[in-house]
Write a protein that holds these residues in place. Structure first.
Motif, PDB file in Angstrom:
ATOM      1  N   GLU A  43       0.793  -1.221   0.000  1.00 13.28           N
ATOM      2  CA  GLU A  43       0.000   0.000   0.000  1.00 13.28           C
ATOM      3  C   GLU A  43       0.832   1.282   0.000  1.00 13.28           C
ATOM      4  O   GLU A  43       0.279   2.377  -0.131  1.00 13.28           O
ATOM      5  CB  GLU A  43      -0.925   0.011   1.221  1.00 13.28           C
ATOM      6  CG  GLU A  43      -1.893  -1.160   1.261  1.00 13.28           C
ATOM      7  CD  GLU A  43      -2.629  -1.231   2.590  1.00 13.28           C
ATOM      8  OE1 GLU A  43      -3.594  -0.478   2.753  1.00 13.28           O
ATOM      9  OE2 GLU A  43      -2.210  -2.021   3.449  1.00 13.28           O
TER      10      GLU A  43
ATOM     11  N   PRO B 282       8.435   4.727  -7.188  1.00 18.21           N
ATOM     12  CA  PRO B 282       7.016   4.973  -6.922  1.00 18.21           C
ATOM     13  C   PRO B 282       6.223   3.697  -7.203  1.00 18.21           C
ATOM     14  O   PRO B 282       6.504   2.981  -8.178  1.00 18.21           O
ATOM     15  CB  PRO B 282       6.657   6.086  -7.920  1.00 18.21           C
ATOM     16  CG  PRO B 282       7.970   6.727  -8.265  1.00 18.21           C
ATOM     17  CD  PRO B 282       8.978   5.611  -8.232  1.00 18.21           C
ATOM     18  N   THR B 283       5.260   3.385  -6.371  1.00 16.38           N
ATOM     19  CA  THR B 283       4.582   2.093  -6.486  1.00 16.38           C
ATOM     20  C   THR B 283       3.509   2.048  -7.565  1.00 16.38           C
ATOM     21  O   THR B 283       2.863   1.015  -7.737  1.00 16.38           O
ATOM     22  CB  THR B 283       3.962   1.697  -5.138  1.00 16.38           C
ATOM     23  OG1 THR B 283       3.116   2.754  -4.677  1.00 16.38           O
ATOM     24  CG2 THR B 283       5.047   1.435  -4.107  1.00 16.38           C
ATOM     25  N   ASP B 284       3.331   3.167  -8.282  1.00 11.67           N
ATOM     26  CA  ASP B 284       2.399   3.131  -9.402  1.00 11.67           C
ATOM     27  C   ASP B 284       3.097   2.826 -10.726  1.00 11.67           C
ATOM     28  O   ASP B 284       2.480   2.914 -11.793  1.00 11.67           O
ATOM     29  CB  ASP B 284       1.623   4.446  -9.516  1.00 11.67           C
ATOM     30  CG  ASP B 284       2.519   5.653  -9.745  1.00 11.67           C
ATOM     31  OD1 ASP B 284       3.752   5.493  -9.786  1.00 11.67           O
ATOM     32  OD2 ASP B 284       1.973   6.773  -9.873  1.00 11.67           O
ATOM     33  N   ARG B 285       4.373   2.440 -10.670  1.00 14.81           N
ATOM     34  CA  ARG B 285       5.090   2.084 -11.893  1.00 14.81           C
ATOM     35  C   ARG B 285       4.472   0.835 -12.524  1.00 14.81           C
ATOM     36  O   ARG B 285       4.133  -0.134 -11.821  1.00 14.81           O
ATOM     37  CB  ARG B 285       6.564   1.810 -11.584  1.00 14.81           C
ATOM     38  CG  ARG B 285       7.380   3.044 -11.202  1.00 14.81           C
ATOM     39  CD  ARG B 285       7.886   3.787 -12.418  1.00 14.81           C
ATOM     40  NE  ARG B 285       8.493   5.054 -12.060  1.00 14.81           N
ATOM     41  CZ  ARG B 285       9.785   5.225 -11.790  1.00 14.81           C
ATOM     42  NH1 ARG B 285      10.614   4.194 -11.859  1.00 14.81           N
ATOM     43  NH2 ARG B 285      10.260   6.424 -11.482  1.00 14.81           N
ATOM     44  N   PRO B 286       4.323   0.814 -13.849  1.00 14.72           N
ATOM     45  CA  PRO B 286       3.805  -0.385 -14.525  1.00 14.72           C
ATOM     46  C   PRO B 286       4.657  -1.609 -14.216  1.00 14.72           C
ATOM     47  O   PRO B 286       5.896  -1.545 -14.208  1.00 14.72           O
ATOM     48  CB  PRO B 286       3.904  -0.003 -16.015  1.00 14.72           C
ATOM     49  CG  PRO B 286       3.846   1.494 -16.034  1.00 14.72           C
ATOM     50  CD  PRO B 286       4.579   1.929 -14.791  1.00 14.72           C
TER      51      PRO B 286
ATOM     52  N   ASP C 213       3.249   4.411  -1.039  1.00 13.14           N
ATOM     53  CA  ASP C 213       3.267   5.255  -2.233  1.00 13.14           C
ATOM     54  C   ASP C 213       4.605   5.203  -2.957  1.00 13.14           C
ATOM     55  O   ASP C 213       4.672   5.434  -4.161  1.00 13.14           O
ATOM     56  CB  ASP C 213       2.953   6.703  -1.836  1.00 13.14           C
ATOM     57  CG  ASP C 213       1.576   6.828  -1.212  1.00 13.14           C
ATOM     58  OD1 ASP C 213       0.587   6.509  -1.897  1.00 13.14           O
ATOM     59  OD2 ASP C 213       1.491   7.209  -0.027  1.00 13.14           O
TER      60      ASP C 213
END
Length: 389
Positions: free
Chosen positions: A161, A186-190, A163
């Protein structure tokens, strides 16, 4: 300042922290879901300025490693969930504070300090826990200035969870600790995923999976192939304060035991009238105070820049975590069956206290560090002074 006494301001601050933990933080902790990131709690830690203390560079009685130990011990004594949220945030964000570029700090450190962004420290793997130099998360070159990360991290703070995460990956094969690089990811990287793990202690711990996650030189923390130094400086910074967390739990268990045994009537009196009970409580207090003093001494040595920091940090963590296990277990025994009931303070502490003997270097690893340092010092003394008789 003596390592074995606190200034009046520090004592007053510790009391203030315990009140804040009980009145402002514990209600938020109780509304959180065990094993998941409690964002309102993290945000409140930021609002109270407590996360700022993790990264304070200024000198003063509330700063440095000793200030961090006071902070963690005081929070743990009143609200272990708040202490854990603070510590995990510090562990994940400290590499950015210590090794990040100006851009990395501006983008991620300020939100982390304010509790708006949650950080993770991604070092451990399924087959590389205590042996961090054996990690296998691959960073394969993708162009002149980038890599693709492939593999899995496990037992990661605030995963999945968080960021952003400080991720340690192998950039040079067969190079041991010298071939590891730290990346800010960043943990939203593809390609980046993960799942929470259901642990004995109610901490937000999970996995991170990397399926060709792209990172560039702009994401490197420190230097390429020098990430092990980033990991070790972070762990050395926090190891004495892991001991402080343990001391806080031990003190909470001791406080509860004093209250219970002085009031619980049995065998024609109260439990504290029994010599076996009072001697057990005395032993609990002795070990707790001994551990506290070693933690403070290690933290003060770190702040002074004394030699032998790794050994002193290992000693402090080892003694404090093993002591807390003993004290909490003894407290459960003296409370009897009521301490085994779900929701009792000691039932909670009993689940909490086991983990610190493993994470950030298991007790066996601490003993190895201590032994290695001792024999290195012995060899140095033979070189400079000759053999003793």
């Amino acid at each position: 300042m003596s390592a074995f006494s606190l200034e009046p301001e520090q004592t007053a601050w510790a009391q203030e922290l315990r009140v804040l933990a009980a009145t402002r933080l514990r209600p938020l902790a109780e509304r959180g879901e065990p094993g998941r990131v409690n964002r309102p709690l993290v945000a409140e830690l930021g609002q109270l300025g407590l996360l700022e203390a993790l990264f304070a560079d200024k000198e003063g009685p509330r700063s440095g490693a000793l200030g961090l130990c006071l902070l963690r011990e005081s929070l743990a004594r009143s609200c272990t969930e708040a202490e854990t949220a603070l510590a995990l945030q510090g562990l994940g964000a400290h590499p950015v504070h210590a090794h990040g570029t100006v851009r990395q700090r501006e983008e991620w450190l300020a939100p982390a300090r304010e509790g708006r962004a949650v950080a993770a420290f991604a070092l451990s793997e399924p087959d590389a826990g205590s042996d961090a130099a054996a990690l296998t998360l691959r960073a394969e070159r993708d162009g002149a200035s980038g890599w693709r990360l492939t593999g899995e991290k496990r037992w990661i703070s605030n995963a999945p969870e968080a960021d952003f995460a400080t991720v340690f990956a192998r950039t040079t094969q067969d190079a041991g600790a010298r071939g590891v690089t730290a990346f800010l990811v960043p943990t939203d990287r593809p390609g980046l995923g993960g799942e929470p793990l259901d642990m004995l202690s109610p901490h937000p711990i999970g996995t991170l999976t990397f399926d060709g996650v792209r990172v560039t030189e702009d994401d490197v923390l420190g230097e390429v192939d020098r990430g092990f130094r980033v990991a070790m400086t972070t762990l050395n910074r926090f190891r004495p304060s892991v001991g402080a967390f343990a001391v806080g739990m031990a003190q909470a268990a001791l406080d509860a035991t004093l209250a219970h045994t002085s009031q619980r009537r049995a065998f024609g009196g109260v439990l504290s009238d029994l010599q076996s009970v009072s001697h057990q409580v005395a032993e609990m207090a002795l070990r707790t105070e001994s551990a506290r003093l070693m933690v403070y001494a290690a933290a003060a040595a770190y702040d002074r820049g004394d030699p032998g920091i790794a050994r002193r940090a290992a000693m402090a963590k080892l003694l404090a975590t093993e002591t807390a296990q003993y004290v909490v277990d003894a407290a459960v025994q003296l409370h009897g069956a009521r301490a085994l009931q779900r929701g009792h303070l000691l039932e909670h502490l009993y689940r909490e206290v086991r983990a610190p003997r493993i994470y950030e270097g298991a007790s066996e690893v601490q003993r190895s560090i201590i032994g290695k340092e001792l024999y290195a010092d012995h060899a140095d003394s033979l070189t400079t002074e000759g053999p003793s008789v």
